[in-house]
Design an enzyme around this catalytic site. Structure first.
Site, mmCIF file in Angstrom:
data_model
loop_
_atom_site.group_PDB
_atom_site.id
_atom_site.type_symbol
_atom_site.label_atom_id
_atom_site.label_comp_id
_atom_site.label_asym_id
_atom_site.label_seq_id
_atom_site.Cartn_x
_atom_site.Cartn_y
_atom_site.Cartn_z
ATOM 1 C CG HIS A 1 -1.977 -1.039 1.177
ATOM 2 N ND1 HIS A 1 -3.106 -1.013 1.948
ATOM 3 C CD2 HIS A 1 -2.075 -2.169 0.430
ATOM 4 C CE1 HIS A 1 -3.855 -2.077 1.685
ATOM 5 N NE2 HIS A 1 -3.245 -2.789 0.781
ATOM 6 C CG ASP B 1 -2.410 -8.198 -3.376
ATOM 7 O OD1 ASP B 1 -1.609 -7.895 -4.278
ATOM 8 O OD2 ASP B 1 -2.252 -9.210 -2.660
HETATM 9 O O1 T3D Z 1 1.585 -11.617 1.178
HETATM 10 C C1 T3D Z 1 1.125 -10.869 0.342
HETATM 11 O O2 T3D Z 1 1.412 -9.666 0.366
HETATM 12 C C2 T3D Z 1 0.230 -11.416 -0.744
HETATM 13 C C3 T3D Z 1 0.463 -10.612 -1.945
HETATM 14 C C4 T3D Z 1 0.400 -11.175 -3.104
HETATM 15 C C5 T3D Z 1 0.686 -10.375 -4.308
HETATM 16 C C6 T3D Z 1 1.164 -11.247 -5.420
HETATM 17 O O3 T3D Z 1 2.059 -10.837 -6.102
HETATM 18 S S1 T3D Z 1 0.389 -12.742 -5.660
HETATM 19 C C7 T3D Z 1 1.202 -13.395 -7.083
HETATM 20 C C8 T3D Z 1 2.566 -13.957 -6.777
HETATM 21 N N1 T3D Z 1 3.240 -14.323 -7.986
HETATM 22 C C9 T3D Z 1 2.982 -15.468 -8.624
HETATM 23 O O4 T3D Z 1 2.168 -16.258 -8.252
HETATM 24 C C10 T3D Z 1 3.801 -15.718 -9.884
HETATM 25 C C11 T3D Z 1 4.620 -16.996 -9.739
HETATM 26 N N2 T3D Z 1 5.482 -17.142 -10.879
HETATM 27 C C12 T3D Z 1 5.034 -17.581 -12.056
HETATM 28 O O5 T3D Z 1 3.877 -17.891 -12.262
HETATM 29 C C13 T3D Z 1 6.067 -17.713 -13.136
HETATM 30 O O6 T3D Z 1 7.334 -17.752 -12.544
HETATM 31 C C14 T3D Z 1 6.026 -16.541 -14.143
HETATM 32 C C15 T3D Z 1 4.759 -16.655 -15.024
HETATM 33 C C16 T3D Z 1 6.063 -15.190 -13.455
HETATM 34 C C17 T3D Z 1 7.260 -16.634 -15.089
HETATM 35 O O7 T3D Z 1 7.363 -17.955 -15.591
HETATM 36 P P1 T3D Z 1 8.728 -18.447 -16.269
HETATM 37 O O8 T3D Z 1 8.462 -19.812 -16.813
HETATM 38 O O9 T3D Z 1 9.205 -17.418 -17.211
HETATM 39 O O10 T3D Z 1 9.813 -18.504 -15.102
HETATM 40 P P2 T3D Z 1 9.952 -19.606 -13.938
HETATM 41 O O11 T3D Z 1 10.838 -20.702 -14.404
HETATM 42 O O12 T3D Z 1 8.614 -19.983 -13.412
HETATM 43 O O13 T3D Z 1 10.694 -18.746 -12.803
HETATM 44 C C18 T3D Z 1 12.107 -18.531 -12.795
HETATM 45 C C19 T3D Z 1 12.597 -18.654 -11.365
HETATM 46 O O14 T3D Z 1 11.985 -17.618 -10.586
HETATM 47 C C20 T3D Z 1 12.169 -19.981 -10.758
HETATM 48 O O15 T3D Z 1 13.176 -20.368 -9.845
HETATM 49 P P3 T3D Z 1 14.119 -21.666 -10.172
HETATM 50 O O16 T3D Z 1 13.206 -22.805 -10.460
HETATM 51 O O17 T3D Z 1 14.893 -21.248 -11.418
HETATM 52 O O18 T3D Z 1 14.955 -21.815 -8.955
HETATM 53 C C21 T3D Z 1 10.929 -19.598 -9.977
HETATM 54 O O19 T3D Z 1 10.652 -20.458 -8.885
HETATM 55 C C22 T3D Z 1 11.287 -18.211 -9.488
HETATM 56 N N3 T3D Z 1 10.067 -17.428 -9.227
HETATM 57 C C23 T3D Z 1 9.184 -16.994 -10.139
HETATM 58 N N4 T3D Z 1 8.196 -16.333 -9.529
HETATM 59 C C24 T3D Z 1 8.475 -16.366 -8.201
HETATM 60 C C25 T3D Z 1 9.668 -17.075 -8.005
HETATM 61 N N5 T3D Z 1 10.175 -17.263 -6.794
HETATM 62 C C26 T3D Z 1 9.496 -16.756 -5.749
HETATM 63 N N6 T3D Z 1 8.337 -16.070 -5.863
HETATM 64 C C27 T3D Z 1 7.809 -15.847 -7.073
HETATM 65 N N7 T3D Z 1 6.669 -15.109 -7.177
#
Ligand code: T3D
Length: 265
Positions: free
Chosen positions: A92, A147
């Site tokens: 926020h 959010d």
């Molecule tokens: O507590 C609160 O305040 C709640 C608030 C919430 C607000 C939010 O933001 S909720 C949404 C959170 N974000 C997500 O759910 C997105 C999660 N990530 C993804 O869906 C995908 O990573 C993407 C679509 C963004 C990108 O996909 P891609 O295939 O290009 O990359 P990847 O292979 O998934 O990610 C690369 C690395 O980044 C990977 O790590 P690794 O396997 O190489 O060690 C992945 O785990 C890491 N990573 C990606 N997103 C996140 C993350 N690590 C931690 N948190 C993440 N959000």
């Protein structure tokens, strides 16, 4: 709160009137942690205080803009933690600081912007996207509602029907589609992003900064005002703008048939 030289999770560079905040956790696609939001907030406060800064650019290191909330951080929260408080203390403040900063903010969206990362991109005043960028309202994928201001900004930019679709399906939108729905201002080839953003930022850094700040203020007000209220607010703001040095310089330069030299005052 950390001061600029002590930042660990972002880079903060100021040059020629432009401050660049680079989210700097590339191995996690710049997923946002609590220290990172705090550092971004401190950087924005420093941008607000420093009169030499006349434009702010926010971008991401590596191939992502920001993947939103770091989900590993959520796995280690104390017993008394609530998500509502986490949002209030972190996102926020950050989103409101962007909204309220009376200087232009450009998001240089270099890669994926998801969840709260999308929230940061949408809270900027302009979005220039690399052709490699993409946009995901990732909340639904982890069973959450929007959010970090996404409910507010997204429907204003793309309309309520598209906002509902993107928020409830979690569909990833390409840069080109984002342009077609008004989510971004411009899409450029990935290797032209830095130069395109730098040129726009230079233009802003030489513009009448006070008038840009006041423009932000009237647009923010008009977003929730009646026409009569908006007209009255415009009149009040113009009373302020007309007293600025840059207004005087603009009129003088026009009458002397020369380019204006705006100081930002
Ligand atoms: O507590 C609160 O305040 C709640 C608030 C919430 C607000 C939010 O933001 S909720 C949404 C959170 N974000 C997500 O759910 C997105 C999660 N990530 C993804 O869906 C995908 O990573 C993407 C679509 C963004 C990108 O996909 P891609 O295939 O290009 O990359 P990847 O292979 O998934 O990610 C690369 C690395 O980044 C990977 O790590 P690794 O396997 O190489 O060690 C992945 O785990 C890491 N990573 C990606 N997103 C996140 C993350 N690590 C931690 N948190 C993440 N959000």
């Amino acid at each position: 709160m950390p001061s600029p030289p002590d930042f660990d999770t972002i880079l903060f560079d100021v040059s020629d009137g432009v401050a660049t905040i680079t989210l700097n956790r590339p191995d996690r696609l710049n997923a946002l942690t609590t220290p990172m939001s705090q550092e971004m907030l401190a950087a924005l406060k420093s941008c607000a205080r420093d009169e030499r800064i006349r434009c702010v650019v926010i971008t991401g290191a590596g191939r992502g803009f920001s993947a939103g909330q770091d989900l590993t951080e959520l796995a280690h929260v104390p017993d008394d933690w609530t998500v509502g408080d986490h949002l209030r203390r972190g996102y926020h403040r950050l989103i409101l600081a962007m909204h309220d900063l009376e200087k232009p903010i450009i998001a240089a969206v270099n890669g994926v912007a998801a969840g709260a990362g999308l929230g940061v991109a949408l809270a900027a005043d302009m979005r220039i996207a690399s052709a490699k960028a993409s946009f995901v309202a990732a909340f639904i994928g982890i069973g959450l509602a929007p959010d970090s201001g996404v409910s507010w900004h997204l429907q204003r930019l793309v309309g309520p029907a598209r906002a509902f679709e993107l928020l409830t399906t979690g569909r990833k939108v390409s840069a080109e589609e984002a342009l077609s729905m008004g989510l971004v201002n411009q899409v450029v080839p990935a290797d032209a992003l830095d130069e395109t953003v730098a040129a726009l930022a230079r233009q802003f850094a030489q513009a009448p900064t006070r008038a840009i700040g006041l423009t932000k203020r009237v647009l923010n007000k008009a977003a929730t005002a009646t026409l009569a209220e908006a007209l009255e607010y415009e009149a009040q703001i113009q009373d302020i703008a007309i007293q600025t040095e840059d207004h005087r310089e603009g009129v003088e330069a026009f009458l002397q048939k020369r380019p204006p030299r705006f100081s930002g005052q």
